[in-house]
Design a protein around this motif. Structure first.
Motif, PDB file in Angstrom:
ATOM      1  N   SER A 202      87.448  13.061  17.239  1.00 41.11           N
ATOM      2  CA  SER A 202      88.324  13.908  16.351  1.00 41.11           C
ATOM      3  C   SER A 202      87.535  14.001  15.139  1.00 41.11           C
ATOM      4  O   SER A 202      86.643  13.415  14.707  1.00 41.11           O
ATOM      5  CB  SER A 202      89.514  12.839  15.968  1.00 41.11           C
ATOM      6  OG  SER A 202      88.976  11.421  15.330  1.00 41.11           O
ATOM      7  N   THR A 203      88.004  15.192  14.158  1.00 39.34           N
ATOM      8  CA  THR A 203      87.285  15.381  13.084  1.00 39.34           C
ATOM      9  C   THR A 203      87.870  14.620  11.784  1.00 39.34           C
ATOM     10  O   THR A 203      88.993  13.931  12.091  1.00 39.34           O
ATOM     11  CB  THR A 203      87.802  17.056  12.746  1.00 39.34           C
ATOM     12  OG1 THR A 203      89.197  16.915  12.686  1.00 39.34           O
ATOM     13  CG2 THR A 203      87.210  17.749  13.948  1.00 39.34           C
ATOM     14  N   ASP A 204      86.778  14.356  10.895  1.00 38.81           N
ATOM     15  CA  ASP A 204      87.195  13.999   9.562  1.00 38.81           C
ATOM     16  C   ASP A 204      88.057  14.762   8.835  1.00 38.81           C
ATOM     17  O   ASP A 204      88.216  16.026   9.023  1.00 38.81           O
ATOM     18  CB  ASP A 204      85.951  13.149   9.307  1.00 38.81           C
ATOM     19  CG  ASP A 204      84.926  14.344   8.837  1.00 38.81           C
ATOM     20  OD1 ASP A 204      85.376  15.419   8.841  1.00 38.81           O
ATOM     21  OD2 ASP A 204      83.423  13.867   8.500  1.00 38.81           O
ATOM     22  N   ALA A 205      87.820  14.053   7.423  1.00 39.23           N
ATOM     23  CA  ALA A 205      88.553  14.987   6.317  1.00 39.23           C
ATOM     24  C   ALA A 205      87.979  16.233   6.197  1.00 39.23           C
ATOM     25  O   ALA A 205      88.628  17.215   5.667  1.00 39.23           O
ATOM     26  CB  ALA A 205      88.671  14.227   4.825  1.00 39.23           C
ATOM     27  N   ASN A 206      86.583  16.684   6.333  1.00 34.37           N
ATOM     28  CA  ASN A 206      86.171  17.772   6.219  1.00 34.37           C
ATOM     29  C   ASN A 206      86.210  18.669   7.401  1.00 34.37           C
ATOM     30  O   ASN A 206      85.611  19.800   7.518  1.00 34.37           O
ATOM     31  CB  ASN A 206      84.759  17.382   5.747  1.00 34.37           C
ATOM     32  CG  ASN A 206      84.346  16.936   4.560  1.00 34.37           C
ATOM     33  OD1 ASN A 206      85.409  17.201   3.357  1.00 34.37           O
ATOM     34  ND2 ASN A 206      83.685  15.945   4.418  1.00 34.37           N
ATOM     35  N   GLY A 207      86.757  18.297   8.435  1.00 37.06           N
ATOM     36  CA  GLY A 207      86.870  19.171   9.690  1.00 37.06           C
ATOM     37  C   GLY A 207      85.813  18.936  10.634  1.00 37.06           C
ATOM     38  O   GLY A 207      85.642  19.478  11.503  1.00 37.06           O
ATOM     39  N   TYR A 208      84.845  17.739  10.244  1.00 37.07           N
ATOM     40  CA  TYR A 208      83.522  17.554  11.007  1.00 37.07           C
ATOM     41  C   TYR A 208      83.661  16.937  12.106  1.00 37.07           C
ATOM     42  O   TYR A 208      84.308  15.661  12.289  1.00 37.07           O
ATOM     43  CB  TYR A 208      82.500  16.911   9.984  1.00 37.07           C
ATOM     44  CG  TYR A 208      80.977  16.731  10.586  1.00 37.07           C
ATOM     45  CD1 TYR A 208      80.346  17.767  11.028  1.00 37.07           C
ATOM     46  CD2 TYR A 208      80.867  15.547  11.014  1.00 37.07           C
ATOM     47  CE1 TYR A 208      79.056  17.471  11.555  1.00 37.07           C
ATOM     48  CE2 TYR A 208      79.432  15.275  11.799  1.00 37.07           C
ATOM     49  CZ  TYR A 208      78.648  16.274  11.888  1.00 37.07           C
ATOM     50  OH  TYR A 208      77.675  15.878  12.520  1.00 37.07           O
ATOM     51  N   PHE A 209      82.993  17.255  13.385  1.00 32.34           N
ATOM     52  CA  PHE A 209      82.765  16.202  14.438  1.00 32.34           C
ATOM     53  C   PHE A 209      81.589  16.492  15.193  1.00 32.34           C
ATOM     54  O   PHE A 209      80.576  17.365  14.631  1.00 32.34           O
ATOM     55  CB  PHE A 209      83.939  16.672  15.631  1.00 32.34           C
ATOM     56  CG  PHE A 209      83.736  17.964  16.208  1.00 32.34           C
ATOM     57  CD1 PHE A 209      82.914  18.062  17.321  1.00 32.34           C
ATOM     58  CD2 PHE A 209      84.082  19.053  15.668  1.00 32.34           C
ATOM     59  CE1 PHE A 209      82.633  19.251  18.091  1.00 32.34           C
ATOM     60  CE2 PHE A 209      83.761  20.471  16.043  1.00 32.34           C
ATOM     61  CZ  PHE A 209      83.214  20.414  17.240  1.00 32.34           C
ATOM     62  N   GLU A 210      81.122  15.296  15.850  1.00 35.28           N
ATOM     63  CA  GLU A 210      79.675  15.348  16.390  1.00 35.28           C
ATOM     64  C   GLU A 210      79.786  14.495  17.775  1.00 35.28           C
ATOM     65  O   GLU A 210      80.628  13.496  18.037  1.00 35.28           O
ATOM     66  CB  GLU A 210      78.682  14.891  15.747  1.00 35.28           C
ATOM     67  CG  GLU A 210      78.656  13.486  15.211  1.00 35.28           C
ATOM     68  CD  GLU A 210      77.587  13.180  14.291  1.00 35.28           C
ATOM     69  OE1 GLU A 210      77.231  11.768  14.585  1.00 35.28           O
ATOM     70  OE2 GLU A 210      77.055  13.942  13.421  1.00 35.28           O
ATOM     71  N   PHE A 211      79.096  14.709  18.808  1.00 30.46           N
ATOM     72  CA  PHE A 211      79.032  13.985  20.062  1.00 30.46           C
ATOM     73  C   PHE A 211      77.648  14.350  20.635  1.00 30.46           C
ATOM     74  O   PHE A 211      76.976  15.318  20.281  1.00 30.46           O
ATOM     75  CB  PHE A 211      80.301  14.355  20.965  1.00 30.46           C
ATOM     76  CG  PHE A 211      80.291  15.956  21.469  1.00 30.46           C
ATOM     77  CD1 PHE A 211      79.523  16.410  22.382  1.00 30.46           C
ATOM     78  CD2 PHE A 211      81.155  16.557  20.815  1.00 30.46           C
ATOM     79  CE1 PHE A 211      79.387  17.751  22.620  1.00 30.46           C
ATOM     80  CE2 PHE A 211      81.422  18.082  21.279  1.00 30.46           C
ATOM     81  CZ  PHE A 211      80.677  18.421  22.108  1.00 30.46           C
TER      82      PHE A 211
END
Length: 816
Positions: free
Chosen positions: A101-110
């Motif tokens: 899921s994304t964080d408060a900044n809309g960021y995600f990674e996998f």
């Protein structure tokens, strides 16, 4: 200094946000860079002092990840396409079931394992499928989601008359059959029976095939089932709605101020939609009452498609219940079916067979995130066969009567959400109606065949544009073709006539809506520009809806419209089609049968507070282009062919109070309705469908699964025309009438009762039992009266038609 403290200071100084995983920076400490350095210089310094890489995205977001000797990652940002702001807690679903899921900044990674295919979703946004490959790139992907906008009608008043009935901001009444409570005399959410409880809506003869809205005739109403115009609305020749009451998801009723997308009607609009607003689970139900049995089923073929079916059939083929007998006596009184026996004295025999059925099919399929296709099919049929014979003075006489009425329809609709602000709907439809009568008389050796058929098809295009949160603009185009055929064939003497007419109409629609919930202003205005090919004629029809909340409790509403109609039902002879369904559809010829046009305006005030509802509406309506043949005259105007208009004005009032589980209401309607036939010797006189005073009361109790309702309806008698006895020669009687509609029938009064109880077993199966009694007091209400000269006595006789006597009904339903 701890590395985390260093990057927090940099975020505050340069107004940026760092994205990282705790594992990558855990335990790191170093001397912080000088504050005088630029952002890029600080990032370069940090990269040299650590084994980390820093990716700067627009001097706003900075990704921190380990250098190339670490496992590669796929990174991205999720933003709203509406305001370009990051979306927190968006769900990223990979094909291998991995979810992040994304964080408060809309960021995600996998972890990047090559080409990435995943779904990005969040509540309130349209799910997006993403295919990308950035194995060798350190740039993060930017994903923009379109908001998923579902426009809901703002409810002005809930639970009007019963639970499941509400009034919307646009002035329409909305019925939700699945949430329907109970009304006196009703144990099922029958749409056309329910709408007769709304002030201003009546049926002059207790029939759903003769619904009069503000003085109009039944054919002046537009009935739509999933976009298909229906020319047959009743079973049992009007005593039962032709639409399965356990099917409809939303029924919208407009008495005035209808949308410019509705045409071909000078009175009300009844739009039935069986497409649910949201996904529903699989369901099945079956039920039976003392007239018919039905089944309903909905099955989800996949997450994106489902099929829905319903079927209903009369049980009169197997059993004649008390309800059926009362219905039969009501429908066939004073028709050739019963007149035959009245004219015979000995050895009369009758064998009758009556039945009806209806069935529907819906298939819905979503194609990708933006498209949906829906197919709707419906079939309705009534069939009556009566064989009658009698012997008198060694002479045999027999009649074999067949009457069939049916309506088929289909609609294919496609909807596409281009983006969060623009939607297109296209539908193609067809409706085919047939009324056929076949009568054979042995004594006269004569066969009479009558047919009335309608074939209606068309194409609709509608675009919706959301300009902002308050303003919406709609535009569209409609093509409609309607063909009507009337056939009459007689043997001995031989006669044959077949007339077919076709009209094609094009319509351009423009409509804008402004809705400000803060200032409590709702304004909708539109226009419909019709072009009739055959007459080379343009007709402009503006529409208006305006609502203003004076206070939170008091609301004012102004509605207005101009409408037109090219088709109507007429009666050539009262004995056509055995006098049962004697109306036949015909088209305007722009001369002797004009295009009907209406104009209407109404002002409504409603007050709601502390579970009280006060609603009062004043209206004015005028319809021009009507013919005497369409009004059902049975007096001196029965065979007069002239055109004119009617003008009606009145007041509709409703007072309602809800107290815990108890709901009670009282309604009153005043109508002043006059014809104007300028070429007739008495140009102005009361309308055949005028009910000057109508009052209804109901008391309803609903608690848990038990519901009970008791109510009464009272109307002043409809107009009629008695003969002038002073001018009738008894030896050679000829009917001489007084001025048309110069008197009235007696008052109509009826008390009705209904009750239902529902229970559920441990395995989730629901059962519902219902009972109703119409006309509890068994009052003999006269609903029509006319005069004729008897061939047996050579005298004038009065012919009266009465409403239903005391009529019980029971129902049982199982659902799971």
């Amino acid at each position: 200094m701890p590395f985390k403290k260093i990057i927090i200071d940099i975020e505050q100084q340069h107004q940026v946000s760092f994205n990282y995983t705790e594992d990558n920076i855990a335990g790191l400490e170093l001397i912080p860079p000088k504050k005088s350095l630029s952002l890029e210089q600080k990032l370069k310094y940090l990269s040299q002092k650590t084994h980390l890489s820093f990716e700067n995205i627009g001097n706003k977001f900075i990704n921190i990840y380990k250098k190339d000797n670490e496992a590669p990652i796929f990174c991205g940002y999720v933003f709203s396409n509406a305001d370009k702001k990051p979306i927190e807690n968006a769900n990223i679903s990979l094909l291998d079931k991995t979810q992040v899921s994304t964080d408060a900044n809309g960021y995600f990674e996998f972890e990047n394992k090559g080409t990435a295919i995943f779904l990005t979703s969040h509540i309130g946004f349209i799910t997006k499928k993403v295919t990308a490959d950035n194995t060798n790139s350190k740039d993060c992907l930017q994903i923009f989601l379109d908001p998923e906008i579902t426009e809901l009608l703002e409810i002005k008043a809930n639970a009007i008359l019963a639970s499941g009935i509400s009034k919307n901001k646009d002035g329409s009444f909305e019925i939700k059959p699945k949430k329907f409570g109970i009304l006196p005399g009703l144990i099922e959410p029958d749409a056309l029976q329910t709408m007769q409880q709304i002030p201003g809506v009546n049926s002059i003869d207790e029939s759903v095939s003769s619904i009069n809205v503000r003085g109009g005739t039944h054919d002046q109403n537009l009935f739509l089932w999933n976009g298909i115009r229906m020319f047959q609305t009743g079973h049992f020749f009007g005593l039962i709605s032709a639409f399965n009451p356990n099917l409809g998801h939303t029924i919208s009723i407009y008495k005035n101020g209808s949308s410019a997308f509705y045409g071909e009607s000078v009175s009300s609009v009844v739009a039935i939609s069986s497409t649910p607003e949201m996904a529903e689970k699989n369901s099945f139900s079956a039920g039976i009452n003392m007239i018919n049995a039905d089944i309903y089923g909905k099955y989800n073929l996949s997450k994106k498609s489902y099929i829905e079916i319903s079927a209903r059939k009369s049980i009169t083929d197997f059993v004649e219940t008390p309800t059926y007998k009362e219905y039969f006596n009501k429908v066939f009184q004073n028709t050739t079916i019963t007149d035959f026996s009245n004219n015979q004295n000995v050895d009369y025999q009758s064998d009758k067979k009556f039945g009806f059925y209806d069935a529907t099919l819906k298939y819905a399929q979503k194609i990708g995130p933006k498209d949906q296709i829906v197919l709707d099919l419906i079939t309705i049929k009534d069939n009556l066969e009566v064989f009658q014979s009698a012997a008198a003075n060694d002479i045999n006489k027999s009649e074999n009567n067949i009457l069939r009425q049916q309506n088929y329809g289909g609609n294919l609709a496609w909807k596409r959400n281009w983006n969060s602000f623009n939607t297109t709907k296209i539908n193609i439809y067809n409706s085919a109606y047939e009324l056929r009568a076949n009568q054979k008389t042995t004594f006269e050796d004569q066969i009479v065949i009558q047919e009335n058929t309608v074939n209606n098809n068309g194409f609709n295009l509608e675009n919706s544009h959301i300009i902002n949160s308050k303003f919406t603009f709609n535009d569209g185009y409609q093509f409609n073709e309607i063909g009507v055929t009337n056939l009459e064939q007689v043997t001995n003497p031989d006669f044959y006539r077949r007339v077919k007419e076709v009209l094609r109409t094009h319509a351009l629609i423009l409509e804008g809506k402004y809705n400000d919930t803060i200032s409590r202003i709702y304004f909708k205005a539109g226009t419909r520009i019709n072009y009739i090919e055959k007459f080379k004629k343009y007709i402009v029809e503006p529409r208006l809806q305006f609502s203003y909340g004076i206070t939170k409790s008091l609301n004012a509403e102004l509605l207005g419209e101009l409408k037109s109609q090219n088709s109507q039902q007429i009666i050539n002879l009262q004995k056509d089609y055995f006098g049962i369904e004697k109306r036949r559809w015909t088209l305007s010829n722009n001369t002797t049968i004009p295009i009907q046009k209406s104009r209407q305006i109404s002002l409504n005030l409603s007050y709601t507070k502390n579970s009280w509802l006060f609603d009062i509406e004043n209206f004015y309506k005028k319809v021009v282009g009507i013919t005497t043949s369409s009004q059902g005259f049975q007096n001196q105007l029965e065979f007069v062919k002239i055109t004119g208009d009617y003008e009606v004005w009145g007041t509709e009032m409703l007072i309602q109070k809800k107290m815990n589980h108890f709901l009670t209401w009282l309604s009153y309607t005043y109508n002043h309705n006059n014809y104007n036939f300028s070429t007739y010797e008495y140009p102005i006189f009361p309308n055949n469908f005028e009910l000057m005073h109508t009052a209804s009361w109901a008391g309803i109790y609903e608690k848990n699964n038990f519901k009970i309702a008791l109510g009464t309806k009272w109307t002043s008698g409809r107009p009629n025309t008695p003969p002038d006895n002073s001018q009738i020669d008894r030896s050679n009687p000829v009917l001489v009438y007084n001025k048309p509609n110069s008197s009235n029938l007696r008052i109509f009064s009826q008390v009705n009762f209904s009750s239902t109880y529902k229970w559920e077993t441990d395995n989730g199966i629901q059962y519902k039992l219902g009972i109703s009694i119409l006309n509890i007091l068994n009052r003999k209400n006269e609903i029509s009266e006319y005069y004729r000269i008897s061939s047996l006595t050579n005298s004038i006789e009065e012919v009266e038609t009465f409403s239903l006597q005391r009529t019980p009904n029971m129902s049982f339903r199982v659902s799971f």
